[in-house]
Design an enzyme around this catalytic site. Structure first.
Site, PDB file in Angstrom:
ATOM      1  N   HIS A 211       0.690  -1.151   0.002  1.00  0.00           N
ATOM      2  CA  HIS A 211       0.097  -0.031   0.031  1.00  0.00           C
ATOM      3  C   HIS A 211       0.885   1.226   0.112  1.00  0.00           C
ATOM      4  CE1 HIS A 211      -2.930   3.239   1.393  1.00  0.00           C
ATOM      5  NE2 HIS A 211      -3.706   2.314   0.822  1.00  0.00           N
ATOM      6  N   ASP A 364      -7.361   4.398   4.594  1.00  0.00           N
ATOM      7  CA  ASP A 364      -7.452   4.230   3.071  1.00  0.00           C
ATOM      8  C   ASP A 364      -7.999   2.693   2.635  1.00  0.00           C
ATOM      9  OD1 ASP A 364      -7.645   5.557   0.120  1.00  0.00           O
ATOM     10  OD2 ASP A 364      -6.014   3.743   0.081  1.00  0.00           O
TER      11      ASP A 364
END
Length: 407
Positions: A211, A364
């Site tokens: 990520h 997120d």
């Protein structure tokens, strides 16, 4: 007899974080009321209803010295992790014998593990941010589900049910997936629900090794730590990305963990424009069987022998401070080895903890997952090619069934 069992346990203990390092787990049933007093938290929203509950899953660690023996006992009486003859009798005996040495280690890092403190702080910051960026899934509340320490996964699930959670997300706090870590936590979830009705909609976040916010966080932490090295030595620093090792038996079954750790390392070095030489090394080997190598302590010695005396350790597989960073890296490798063999500049990069980029990343990941309306990453349903574990099969089949119901 007990000595032989201890040797067997050292060879069979494939867990992670606190548990990997000290070969231990938490035991003793305790009442939900006791847990609720121990770990009370406020909703991230004042509405009083939890639309989205996020179960932050990890192995955990004893928060106080009094919890160490129970922590050990729970592991050594867990047949899924360490199968032993006469387990109910031998498990507590082994735990009792090992407790004094483990208590000493925790005493040296402040009297207990800070992993619950950090996980709660991360959860509070994550859900507060989620309420702002994802109002359609709010209010959000985090729960901590540890395998071997308070709050246990089972108790947190009971709390989620009591709170009337609508959508539940099982969020592994291991960025890189391993059957021994994330897999073990998901197995616990399956066992809890296998003979009872599921009162909420579940989905699973099992890995997030590349990520962008995780990469950004580690790159920033490394850059800041490099700034503390004297200018004349800064370009000579060797970056050692250290991750918890796995036994080669697990690697050879096809566990994806080594490849996913390497992917995180590569992402961080790309973010740093490959500014320094680096290697991926492995820590916390237990017992005489073959594990991933080289071990971090051996790598430190090897580089000093080769004239490289500016060493920086980056705990790339850990998201918060605990015994493997505070004791193994800082004390055992930093003070007991590096200072004695002539390392000139020894640095250890902090774990992500509450770094802003890391918190943004957690939020997120959850927001994207919820927006995609997915049960899980298809990777979670794929067993290792040489896996023979029945529990793994049943857990993945259960998740696949949930997935089919959602279609």
């Amino acid at each position: 007899m007990v000595g032989w069992i201890l040797s067997l346990c050292r060879q069979r203990c494939y867990l992670s974080n606190e548990v990997f390092r000290i070969g231990c787990g938490y035991s003793c049933l305790h009442s939900f009321e006791k847990y609720d007093t121990y770990n009370k938290r406020k909703y991230s929203s004042s509405s009083g209803k939890v639309k989205t509950g996020i179960l932050m899953m990890n192995m955990g660690g004893p928060s106080s010295l009094d919890e160490v023996e129970d922590f050990l006992t729970r592991l050594f009486t867990d047949k899924d992790i360490i199968p032993l003859p006469m387990q109910s009798m031998l498990g507590p005996i082994i735990a009792k014998r090992r407790s004094p040495g483990i208590v000493k280690k925790y005493s040296e890092i402040g009297g207990g593990s800070p992993i619950l403190k950090w996980t709660n702080k991360q959860g509070e910051l994550m859900t507060s941010l989620l309420d702002k960026i994802s109002p359609e899934t709010a209010p959000h509340k985090h729960y901590v589900g540890f395998r071997y320490a308070k709050p246990l996964t089972e108790d947190s699930l009971l709390e989620m049910e009591r709170d009337g959670v609508g959508n539940a997300v099982a969020f592994s706090q291991y960025p890189q997936f391993s059957c021994s870590t994330s897999g073990s936590s998901f197995n616990a979830l399956y066992r809890y629900y296998r003979k009872k009705e599921i009162p909420m909609k579940w989905s699973f976040i099992d890995r997030w090794s590349t990520h962008p916010k995780l990469i950004e966080c580690f790159a920033d932490l490394i850059s800041k730590e490099l700034d503390t090295v004297p200018k004349e030595d800064r370009n000579d620093v060797v970056l050692l990305f250290t991750a918890h090792a796995l036994p080669m038996e697990a690697v050879n079954r096809g566990d994806p963990y080594p490849a996913e750790v390497a992917a995180t390392v590569l992402g961080v070095m790309q973010k740093l424009n490959f500014s320094h030489p680096y290697r991926l090394v492995w820590q916390s080997k237990v017992g005489p069987v073959a594990w991933l190598s080289p071990q971090t302590d051996d790598a430190i010695r090897g580089y000093v022998d080769k004239g490289k005396k500016n060493i920086m350790l980056i705990p790339i597989s850990f998201v918060n401070e605990h015994i493997e960073t505070l004791h193994e890296l800082d004390i055992e490798y930093g003070k007991d080895i590096a200072m004695k063999i002539g390392v000139k500049n020894f640095r250890r990069v902090p774990a992500p903890n509450d770094h802003p980029s890391f918190i943004e990343g957690l939020a997120d990941i959850v927001k994207t997952h919820l927006n995609n309306n997915e049960i899980c990453n298809p990777q979670l349903l794929l067993r290792c090619p040489l896996c023979t574990k029945a529990t793994c099969h049943h857990t993945k089949a259960w998740i696949a069934t949930l997935n089919q119901k959602n279609l």
